[in-house]
Design a protein around this motif. Structure first.
Motif, mmCIF file in Angstrom:
data_model
loop_
_atom_site.group_PDB
_atom_site.id
_atom_site.type_symbol
_atom_site.label_atom_id
_atom_site.label_comp_id
_atom_site.label_asym_id
_atom_site.label_seq_id
_atom_site.Cartn_x
_atom_site.Cartn_y
_atom_site.Cartn_z
ATOM 1 N N VAL A 81 -3.582 -8.169 17.154
ATOM 2 C CA VAL A 81 -4.526 -8.194 16.039
ATOM 3 C C VAL A 81 -3.757 -8.096 14.722
ATOM 4 O O VAL A 81 -4.004 -8.853 13.783
ATOM 5 N N CYS A 82 -2.784 -7.209 14.655
ATOM 6 C CA CYS A 82 -1.995 -7.033 13.430
ATOM 7 C C CYS A 82 -1.046 -8.210 13.201
ATOM 8 O O CYS A 82 -0.821 -8.615 12.062
ATOM 9 N N ALA A 116 -7.206 -4.890 5.902
ATOM 10 C CA ALA A 116 -8.157 -5.906 6.333
ATOM 11 C C ALA A 116 -9.308 -5.361 7.179
ATOM 12 O O ALA A 116 -10.352 -5.985 7.261
ATOM 13 N N ARG A 117 -9.114 -4.210 7.809
ATOM 14 C CA ARG A 117 -10.119 -3.681 8.734
ATOM 15 C C ARG A 117 -10.437 -2.226 8.406
ATOM 16 O O ARG A 117 -9.629 -1.520 7.833
ATOM 17 N N ARG A 149 -1.610 -11.274 13.901
ATOM 18 C CA ARG A 149 -2.399 -12.388 13.368
ATOM 19 C C ARG A 149 -2.878 -12.119 11.938
ATOM 20 O O ARG A 149 -3.074 -13.049 11.166
ATOM 21 N N CYS A 150 -3.084 -10.886 11.595
ATOM 22 C CA CYS A 150 -3.661 -10.510 10.307
ATOM 23 C C CYS A 150 -2.694 -10.767 9.146
ATOM 24 O O CYS A 150 -3.037 -11.421 8.185
ATOM 25 N N ARG A 151 -1.531 -10.190 9.209
ATOM 26 C CA ARG A 151 -0.457 -10.344 8.213
ATOM 27 C C ARG A 151 -0.826 -9.884 6.800
ATOM 28 O O ARG A 151 -0.254 -10.334 5.834
ATOM 29 N N LYS A 152 -1.798 -8.987 6.678
ATOM 30 C CA LYS A 152 -2.179 -8.490 5.355
ATOM 31 C C LYS A 152 -1.555 -7.140 5.036
ATOM 32 O O LYS A 152 -1.632 -6.683 3.919
ATOM 33 N N CYS A 167 -4.848 0.047 7.221
ATOM 34 C CA CYS A 167 -5.025 -1.393 7.343
ATOM 35 C C CYS A 167 -5.895 -1.853 6.182
ATOM 36 O O CYS A 167 -6.976 -1.305 5.970
ATOM 37 N N LYS A 187 -7.638 0.784 11.897
ATOM 38 C CA LYS A 187 -6.346 0.176 12.204
ATOM 39 C C LYS A 187 -6.204 0.018 13.712
ATOM 40 O O LYS A 187 -6.424 0.963 14.458
#
Length: 171
Positions: free
Chosen positions: A107-108, A123-124, A110-113, A121, A127
């Protein structure tokens, strides 16, 4: 008589590599419902059961989101006099717990934010579980609940299962 029991809840078609290895090495496998774990010896001469996990992402889900259910399964095995081995079919190098602490959730990745090893985190709301926390949880489960986590390459899983259970096979 079969050499191994395989739990009927193992998804059909997802364990073909193991099943092919068992067949090629003269291991007869009988599917039956097991109270815990995925593989056990049929003759009762072993107090070991093996729960196989596809990868670290599955382990993270089991010890994170499904923690209470997973720990109950570990405790049921221990109360019945069995030692539960969780065999992770990915990253044999993670037997070194310092390397395990470097694992990053898919998940992390793919996120790369944000930095996947940071505690927050961007984005979410929550975490995803990553290496440092995962290592602590696994160490605690081993200490508190008697389970043992092992790591192997997917190609070696069937052989490792037989070795752990003491099942003889054709070389």
């Amino acid at each position: 008589m079969a050499d191994l029991y395989e739990d009927t809840r193992q998804q059909a078609g997802k364990h073909n590599l193991k099943n092919q290895w068992f067949a090629a090495h003269g291991i007869e496998v009988e599917r039956r419902k097991l109270d815990f774990g995925d593989y056990a010896r049929t003759d009762g001469f072993s107090n070991i059961v093996i729960d196989s996990k596809q990868d670290m992402q599955e382990v993270a889900g089991n010890v994170g989101h499904d923690h209470a259910r997973f720990v109950r399964e570990c405790d049921r095995a221990a109360e019945a006099g069995y030692r539960l081995y969780i065999l992770v079919e990915e990253h044999p190098e993670y037997a070194d717990r310092d390397l395990l602490a470097t694992w990053v959730s898919g998940v992390c990745r793919r996120c790369r934010k944000c930095d996947p090893l940071e505690s927050k985190c961007v984005a979410r709301r929550f975490k995803p579980l990553n290496g440092p926390t995962l290592r602590k949880i696994i160490d605690r489960i081993e200490y508190d609940h008697g389970a043992r986590f092992l790591f192997c390459d997917k190609r070696d899983t069937a052989r490792v299962i037989c070795d752990l259970l003491g099942v003889s096979y054709l070389k």
